[in-house]
Scaffold this motif. Structure first.
Motif, PDB file in Angstrom:
ATOM      1  N   GLU A 139      -2.410  -6.328   7.502  1.00  0.00           N
ATOM      2  CA  GLU A 139      -3.776  -5.932   7.153  1.00  0.00           C
ATOM      3  C   GLU A 139      -4.294  -4.844   8.085  1.00  0.00           C
ATOM      4  N   LEU A 140      -3.975  -4.928   9.352  1.00  0.00           N
ATOM      5  CA  LEU A 140      -4.404  -3.897  10.295  1.00  0.00           C
ATOM      6  C   LEU A 140      -3.779  -2.548   9.964  1.00  0.00           C
ATOM      7  N   GLN A 141      -2.530  -2.552   9.551  1.00  0.00           N
ATOM      8  CA  GLN A 141      -1.880  -1.303   9.131  1.00  0.00           C
ATOM      9  C   GLN A 141      -2.612  -0.690   7.951  1.00  0.00           C
ATOM     10  N   ARG A 142      -2.999  -1.532   6.985  1.00  0.00           N
ATOM     11  CA  ARG A 142      -3.740  -1.027   5.829  1.00  0.00           C
ATOM     12  C   ARG A 142      -5.122  -0.520   6.232  1.00  0.00           C
ATOM     13  N   MET A 143      -5.775  -1.238   7.141  1.00  0.00           N
ATOM     14  CA  MET A 143      -7.106  -0.824   7.579  1.00  0.00           C
ATOM     15  C   MET A 143      -7.056   0.516   8.303  1.00  0.00           C
ATOM     16  N   ILE A 144      -6.073   0.689   9.163  1.00  0.00           N
ATOM     17  CA  ILE A 144      -5.947   1.954   9.906  1.00  0.00           C
ATOM     18  C   ILE A 144      -5.624   3.099   8.958  1.00  0.00           C
ATOM     19  N   ALA A 145      -4.690   2.846   8.028  1.00  0.00           N
ATOM     20  CA  ALA A 145      -4.329   3.882   7.057  1.00  0.00           C
ATOM     21  C   ALA A 145      -5.528   4.247   6.188  1.00  0.00           C
ATOM     22  N   GLY A 146      -6.255   3.222   5.729  1.00  0.00           N
ATOM     23  CA  GLY A 146      -7.419   3.476   4.902  1.00  0.00           C
ATOM     24  C   GLY A 146      -8.513   4.218   5.640  1.00  0.00           C
ATOM     25  N   PHE A 147      -8.691   3.875   6.914  1.00  0.00           N
ATOM     26  CA  PHE A 147      -9.725   4.515   7.726  1.00  0.00           C
ATOM     27  C   PHE A 147      -9.468   6.010   7.859  1.00  0.00           C
ATOM     28  N   PHE A 148      -8.221   6.368   8.110  1.00  0.00           N
ATOM     29  CA  PHE A 148      -7.912   7.781   8.346  1.00  0.00           C
ATOM     30  C   PHE A 148      -7.720   8.580   7.051  1.00  0.00           C
ATOM     31  N   THR A 149      -7.545   7.890   5.930  1.00  0.00           N
ATOM     32  CA  THR A 149      -7.385   8.618   4.668  1.00  0.00           C
ATOM     33  C   THR A 149      -8.684   8.707   3.875  1.00  0.00           C
ATOM     34  N   THR A 150      -9.435   7.600   3.802  1.00  0.00           N
ATOM     35  CA  THR A 150     -10.668   7.613   2.997  1.00  0.00           C
ATOM     36  C   THR A 150     -11.902   7.194   3.783  1.00  0.00           C
ATOM     37  N   GLY A 151     -11.736   6.891   5.067  1.00  0.00           N
ATOM     38  CA  GLY A 151     -12.849   6.355   5.848  1.00  0.00           C
ATOM     39  C   GLY A 151     -14.018   7.295   6.019  1.00  0.00           C
ATOM     40  N   PHE A 152     -13.802   8.589   5.906  1.00  0.00           N
ATOM     41  CA  PHE A 152     -14.874   9.567   6.091  1.00  0.00           C
ATOM     42  C   PHE A 152     -15.240  10.263   4.786  1.00  0.00           C
ATOM     43  N   THR A 153     -14.865   9.645   3.675  1.00  0.00           N
ATOM     44  CA  THR A 153     -15.222  10.179   2.372  1.00  0.00           C
ATOM     45  C   THR A 153     -16.395   9.388   1.791  1.00  0.00           C
ATOM     46  N   LYS A 154     -16.920   9.849   0.663  1.00  0.00           N
ATOM     47  CA  LYS A 154     -18.035   9.155   0.026  1.00  0.00           C
ATOM     48  C   LYS A 154     -17.601   7.865  -0.653  1.00  0.00           C
ATOM     49  N   THR A 155     -16.319   7.740  -0.923  1.00  0.00           N
ATOM     50  CA  THR A 155     -15.813   6.540  -1.596  1.00  0.00           C
ATOM     51  C   THR A 155     -14.646   5.940  -0.807  1.00  0.00           C
ATOM     52  N   PRO A 156     -14.931   5.349   0.354  1.00  0.00           N
ATOM     53  CA  PRO A 156     -13.843   4.730   1.128  1.00  0.00           C
ATOM     54  C   PRO A 156     -13.255   3.555   0.372  1.00  0.00           C
ATOM     55  N   ASN A 157     -11.952   3.355   0.521  1.00  0.00           N
ATOM     56  CA  ASN A 157     -11.340   2.202  -0.134  1.00  0.00           C
ATOM     57  C   ASN A 157     -11.690   0.919   0.616  1.00  0.00           C
ATOM     58  N   ALA A 158     -11.255  -0.218   0.084  1.00  0.00           N
ATOM     59  CA  ALA A 158     -11.640  -1.511   0.649  1.00  0.00           C
ATOM     60  C   ALA A 158     -11.185  -1.664   2.098  1.00  0.00           C
ATOM     61  N   ASP A 159      -9.999  -1.159   2.419  1.00  0.00           N
ATOM     62  CA  ASP A 159      -9.486  -1.271   3.781  1.00  0.00           C
ATOM     63  C   ASP A 159     -10.287  -0.409   4.755  1.00  0.00           C
ATOM     64  N   ALA A 160     -10.651   0.792   4.325  1.00  0.00           N
ATOM     65  CA  ALA A 160     -11.466   1.662   5.171  1.00  0.00           C
ATOM     66  C   ALA A 160     -12.849   1.055   5.384  1.00  0.00           C
ATOM     67  N   LYS A 161     -13.413   0.487   4.317  1.00  0.00           N
ATOM     68  CA  LYS A 161     -14.731  -0.145   4.414  1.00  0.00           C
ATOM     69  C   LYS A 161     -14.696  -1.308   5.407  1.00  0.00           C
ATOM     70  N   LEU A 162     -13.643  -2.112   5.326  1.00  0.00           N
ATOM     71  CA  LEU A 162     -13.520  -3.245   6.242  1.00  0.00           C
ATOM     72  C   LEU A 162     -13.408  -2.759   7.683  1.00  0.00           C
ATOM     73  N   SER A 163     -12.692  -1.664   7.909  1.00  0.00           N
ATOM     74  CA  SER A 163     -12.590  -1.092   9.253  1.00  0.00           C
ATOM     75  C   SER A 163     -13.963  -0.724   9.790  1.00  0.00           C
ATOM     76  N   TRP A 164     -14.777  -0.082   8.953  1.00  0.00           N
ATOM     77  CA  TRP A 164     -16.128   0.292   9.370  1.00  0.00           C
ATOM     78  C   TRP A 164     -16.985  -0.943   9.648  1.00  0.00           C
ATOM     79  N   MET A 165     -16.851  -1.972   8.834  1.00  0.00           N
ATOM     80  CA  MET A 165     -17.649  -3.188   9.029  1.00  0.00           C
ATOM     81  C   MET A 165     -17.296  -3.880  10.351  1.00  0.00           C
ATOM     82  N   VAL A 166     -16.007  -3.921  10.670  1.00  0.00           N
ATOM     83  CA  VAL A 166     -15.583  -4.506  11.954  1.00  0.00           C
ATOM     84  C   VAL A 166     -16.133  -3.684  13.117  1.00  0.00           C
TER      85      VAL A 166
END
Length: 265
Positions: free
Chosen positions: A62-89
């Protein structure tokens, strides 16, 4: 410290770090009952590092997915679920960091007593029971919002008070906010990673500054034992709480608090 003390304290730290029963309440018992001396800063760093390794390994996928999501969609208008969870943590970590920096000296000087630990063990045990018994637990982590994450983060700041239990108070808050038990536990465990990492880093800096003689064999043993016991604690806790809920831990906290009041206050 000898092998037996190292073994016992590392197991206690490892198991209680992630269970909602307060590691500080348990770590005072060996010194009170057996007259053991304080384990020292170096050992604290070692066992916390061991618990960090355990939770990172347990949630590695899960951490691998969160990190990948954060750096791929975390700074976009539509972050994926993993990126969103990274921001919430990340957001939920902020209150504890701020209150920790502002209140650490006050807590060290005024709240590190057996009376405080016994009181918070009981009080927050009751609150945990209420959150588990009387709230509906239907939400999953995809429904986490900034407001909910910050609410859990402010609850986590209460864990600075000895005996509260960081995992206990964050699970309690998540349960009150309607999250499923397993998702409450999962968010709590993920939330522990940045805080344990920060605390271990600060303690390591203190250790280096103190120029203390280090028994590397004892420290490595502490890392290994705390890591294994922490992994087991996470694994079996999730199985138990999914079947029966938080009641066993509520009862345990009440009994532990009563023992502390009866024999050590």
């Amino acid at each position: 410290m000898g092998f037996f003390e190292t073994f016992v304290l590392a197991i206690v730290q490892g198991i209680t770090e992630f269970l909602p029963i307060s590691s500080s309440a348990h770590l005072i018992l060996p010194s009170q009952v057996l007259g053991w001396q304080d384990q020292g800063l170096a050992f604290d760093v070692a066992v916390h590092f061991g618990t960090l390794l355990a939770v990172v390994w347990y949630y590695r996928a899960e951490l691998q997915r969160m990190i990948a999501g954060f750096f791929t969609t975390g700074f976009t208008k539509t972050p994926n679920a993993d990126a969103k969870l990274s921001w919430m943590v990340a957001l939920a970590t902020v209150p504890a960091v701020i209150f920790g920096l502002l209140g650490e000296s006050f807590i060290e000087e005024n709240l590190r007593s057996t009376t405080v630990i016994a009181t918070t063990t009981i009080v927050f045990g009751v609150i945990l029971g209420l959150s588990d018994r009387f709230k509906s637990h239907r939400n999953d982590l995809t429904e986490m919002t900034i407001a909910l994450a910050l609410a859990i983060g402010f609850a986590q700041a209460l864990a600075l008070i000895p005996g509260t239990s960081r995992s206990g108070i964050t699970m309690t808050a998540a349960l009150f906010l309607g999250f499923h038990r397993l998702d409450a536990a999962r968010f709590s465990f993920l939330l522990s990673i940045p805080l344990i990492l920060a605390a271990s880093g600060l303690k390591t800096i203190e250790l280096i500054s103190a120029d203390t003689l280090v028994d590397w064999g004892t420290l490595l043993l502490g890392v290994a034992i705390s890591g294994i016991s922490a992994w087991a604690g996470i694994h079996y806790f999730l199985q138990l709480v999914d079947r029966v809920g938080m009641l066993p831990f509520v009862i345990y906290r009440l009994l532990l608090g009563a023992v502390l009041f009866l024999f050590f206050v």
